[in-house]
Write a protein that holds these residues in place. Structure first.
Motif, PDB file in Angstrom:
ATOM      1  N   ILE A 120      -5.864   6.583  -6.188  1.00  0.00           N
ATOM      2  CA  ILE A 120      -5.058   5.660  -5.399  1.00  0.00           C
ATOM      3  C   ILE A 120      -5.906   4.684  -4.601  1.00  0.00           C
ATOM      4  CG2 ILE A 120      -3.418   5.497  -3.484  1.00  0.00           C
ATOM      5  CD1 ILE A 120      -2.147   8.103  -4.496  1.00  0.00           C
ATOM      6  N   ASP A 121      -6.929   5.208  -3.962  1.00  0.00           N
ATOM      7  CA  ASP A 121      -7.752   4.318  -3.134  1.00  0.00           C
ATOM      8  C   ASP A 121      -8.446   3.252  -3.969  1.00  0.00           C
ATOM      9  OD1 ASP A 121      -7.051   5.459  -0.724  1.00  0.00           O
ATOM     10  OD2 ASP A 121      -8.569   7.028  -0.907  1.00  0.00           O
ATOM     11  N   GLU A 131       0.835  -1.211   0.000  1.00  0.00           N
ATOM     12  CA  GLU A 131       0.000   0.000   0.000  1.00  0.00           C
ATOM     13  C   GLU A 131       0.868   1.260   0.000  1.00  0.00           C
ATOM     14  OE1 GLU A 131      -4.293  -0.597   2.082  1.00  0.00           O
ATOM     15  OE2 GLU A 131      -2.586  -0.623   3.448  1.00  0.00           O
ATOM     16  N   VAL A 132       1.871   1.243   0.846  1.00  0.00           N
ATOM     17  CA  VAL A 132       2.758   2.417   0.913  1.00  0.00           C
ATOM     18  C   VAL A 132       3.472   2.621  -0.421  1.00  0.00           C
ATOM     19  CG1 VAL A 132       4.897   3.285   1.933  1.00  0.00           C
ATOM     20  CG2 VAL A 132       3.095   2.339   3.399  1.00  0.00           C
ATOM     21  N   THR A 179      -3.863  11.081  -8.141  1.00  0.00           N
ATOM     22  CA  THR A 179      -3.729  10.627  -6.759  1.00  0.00           C
ATOM     23  C   THR A 179      -5.103  10.294  -6.170  1.00  0.00           C
ATOM     24  OG1 THR A 179      -3.803  12.896  -5.934  1.00  0.00           O
ATOM     25  CG2 THR A 179      -1.644  11.992  -6.439  1.00  0.00           C
ATOM     26  N   ARG A 205       0.997   3.895  -3.031  1.00  0.00           N
ATOM     27  CA  ARG A 205       0.623   5.260  -2.680  1.00  0.00           C
ATOM     28  C   ARG A 205       1.777   6.237  -2.963  1.00  0.00           C
ATOM     29  NH1 ARG A 205      -3.861   6.506   0.076  1.00  0.00           N
ATOM     30  NH2 ARG A 205      -4.266   4.397   0.834  1.00  0.00           N
ATOM     31  N   TYR A 206       2.965   5.841  -2.537  1.00  0.00           N
ATOM     32  CA  TYR A 206       4.100   6.752  -2.726  1.00  0.00           C
ATOM     33  C   TYR A 206       4.430   6.924  -4.215  1.00  0.00           C
ATOM     34  CZ  TYR A 206       8.676   8.869  -2.443  1.00  0.00           C
ATOM     35  OH  TYR A 206       9.723   9.725  -2.592  1.00  0.00           O
ATOM     36  N   LEU A 239      -5.903   0.689  -4.759  1.00  0.00           N
ATOM     37  CA  LEU A 239      -5.576  -0.153  -3.609  1.00  0.00           C
ATOM     38  C   LEU A 239      -6.726  -1.085  -3.261  1.00  0.00           C
ATOM     39  CD1 LEU A 239      -3.577   2.307  -1.374  1.00  0.00           C
ATOM     40  CD2 LEU A 239      -2.736   0.298  -2.604  1.00  0.00           C
ATOM     41  N   THR A 268       1.709   8.915  -5.930  1.00  0.00           N
ATOM     42  CA  THR A 268       1.734  10.308  -5.493  1.00  0.00           C
ATOM     43  C   THR A 268       2.914  11.048  -6.118  1.00  0.00           C
ATOM     44  OG1 THR A 268       0.829   9.601  -3.368  1.00  0.00           O
ATOM     45  CG2 THR A 268       1.747  11.830  -3.475  1.00  0.00           C
TER      46      THR A 268
END
Lengths: 219, 219, 219, 219
Positions: C201-202, C105-106, C198, C109-110, C205, C113
């Motif tokens: 992203i959710d 996830e990180v 961004t 996300r990173y 995920l 982003t």
DNA sequence: TATGAATGAGCCTTCATTCAT
DNA sequence: TATGAATGAAGGCTCATTCAT
């Protein structure tokens, strides 16, 4: 500005830097000359960046330009150093000769031996030096003329002495002599086959003797 | 050795372009060859951009590359065109000679006359051609060897005929002959003074005769 | 004959220039890398002359070649600089995660982003980098493999931890994860419509979670 | 004039030549398309001269330009031919499926099988097609969107049918599906190791099933 | 319609030379 | 005096595109 790049902008007034007197400078000057000789022989004049010379001489690229106006001048200087040495040596060696044909013999023998034992020098003088722009040809002219004059002088003197056929055009004789060993050495340098040119010296002298010497059978 | 400097990453698929058969193409091929001869003579190989050749040939820069793989090949082709012509002419002219020394005379006379009357060609063959990388030297080798062989053949035959001294090393004789007129012509091309080299032919032949011919006084 | 068909059979001895240690050089190296990133993004690799990079970096064209062997190496270096930074950052950020799914996830996300906030970088990594010859692909392979390995490592660890379905082929999972955000970002970069990736992203995920995570409802 | 060379001068009014109706022309059109597919795959778009395509298609270079406005249009046409075929085939094959997830399975299976058995096509679609300028991207957009739409349609329908999780963003799902098999196939094409991608199909479907399908355990 | 020779703009790269340090 | 990083002009070569035949 890069004004040496094109011939047109060539700075005709830049005096050649010449050989430095200061011994420390002279050492570096000579180091560069030797490095250039090796580098030109190895890569060929046109494929030899100044940086290669610098590296071989263990100096920075820019240092070259403290001793020489440009790359052409380096080539010219190498030639001058080498040809002057040859001339001096030959003059010395021929002092004791009894006649001028003998002097020519000594000259040919010395020249062919010297180059025959120093392929790097031979490659430079026979091959790389010819890769030249007209600028270089001009720079080379004077010492080359001196070398030519040496030979031609021997011929003329020989004619006066009666050892060399007076019917011969001395200038042509010079070109015959020079052209002959020049061709012999050039072929050797360019040849893949490894052989010893110095073994050809007698053959060269035999034919030159025939061409020049009076009363050959009594030689 | 500096010959091997570049590995010949030979493009395996590029067929040598060679001389085109199609007459229209052949005309353009020859136009480029002539333009290159002139351009190389004028500027020197290394200072002659391909664009100068193209302009002289009245074609676009890219057109050069439809006929030649690269600039080196242009130089090689010019040489081949010219030397082959010389060889053919000499072979023809020497057919009727009564002996091999005469053939050598014809060869020297023809060669010196041809170049002596065509300063552009002489400049190319004597000066620009020597400005060559090892690649070019390789490309030139074959036809040059043929020319050398022609001379050496005359010498050998002359020795069998008894007109040329058999004690002479024929290979050295070839180098003497070639080296001699080569030097004579080179000096002429490079000379600022305008004179007629063809006037030197007899002097050259006189000295070559002395060098080679048996029983000179009875010639 | 075509000896020299290509100029340089790529110099096998040219050591990769790499990142300079000297801080002043390093600054210029980085300036060129940044300029190249911008220039490649703007024009596309194949439509971006080296001169454009030089201009953006405020250096002369030739200066590029003091830091990089050729244009390809510039592209490769940009990629290496950027991907290594991404990898380092992600490794750092994922240190404190409680499980491997969290790490994924990180990572997602990173990554999303970072690229979502840097359209130039995104354009380079998603689009321009793919414009590559096989040489470039080879140069890119190593760091890319490292990035891939990072993801695949998370998957494998997650399977050991029991958070990720062990029935999944971890390599395929890596391709799913990478392929998914890669596609999302590529579409965004190429899209005319201006939107904020961004915000996706959710969604990404959520679907990746479904694909990978065991016992989803109890997460 | 060579006005296609630069983007600025791009003739925006040139209507795309499109697929000829005349069957004889159509045959040549298709021959060029197939030749281009092979040539682009072999050399890469940027390293593939138009002449290579012409040679493979057994036509003259100029003939290409009777069927296509420029090289870019050739690439676009190849893509259109191939993607349209894929779309048509998939539409046909999915007609009988009982639900939309099954359709997705068929699509993935068919797509991966087709490319997995045609490395040339795979190389073109996965690698060469991405070597594109923005012009090409624009030309490709429409048929690609159709392909995307096909997938996204299946997802949306599946959500209505209740087989696919309605909480999923269908657009993201499309990107997940496409991104996943795209990545799998790209890696395969670029890999040196020879393996059979079609063997990965089940793994891909398993993970996609997890990602998308509702009530997975009861499948 | 088809050909393929010709075009020439453009680009990567080298390297002689300079100059700030 | 020495350095060597930086410069930027120049040139060989490619190849998309055209057009005379």
């Amino acid at each position: 500005m890069h004004f040496m790049r094109t011939r047109l902008q060539k700075d005709d007034f830049s005096e050649p830097k010449g050989i430095p007197n200061d011994p420390r400078k002279r050492a570096k000057y000579l180091a560069i000359v030797e490095a250039a000789l090796a580098a030109f022989s190895e890569y060929g004049y046109h494929d030899c960046p100044v940086s290669k010379i610098a590296r071989k001489a263990n100096v920075a690229d820019g240092t070259i330009y403290l001793y020489f106006a440009n790359k052409e001048e380096v080539l010219i200087s190498v030639f001058q150093e080498k040809i002057n040495r040859l001339i001096t040596d030959i003059e010395e060696l021929t002092e004791d000769c009894t006649n001028s044909w003998e002097k020519i013999e000594v000259l040919v023998r010395y020249h062919m031996t010297t180059l025959g034992n120093d392929r790097v020098l031979a490659n430079f003088l026979q091959i790389q030096l010819r890769q030249s722009s007209s600028n270089i040809r001009i720079g080379i002219a004077a010492p080359l003329k001196k070398f030519y004059g040496l030979i031609e002088g021997f011929v003329l003197k020989g004619q006066k002495e009666g050892v060399i056929d007076s019917a011969i055009n001395a200038n042509i004789a010079r070109k015959l002599i020079f052209g002959c060993f020049d061709e012999v050495i050039s072929c050797w340098v360019l040849s893949r086959r490894q052989y010893d040119v110095t073994e050809r010296i007698d053959d060269v002298l035999y034919i030159l003797g025939r061409a020049l010497v009076v009363d050959l059978e009594n030689r």
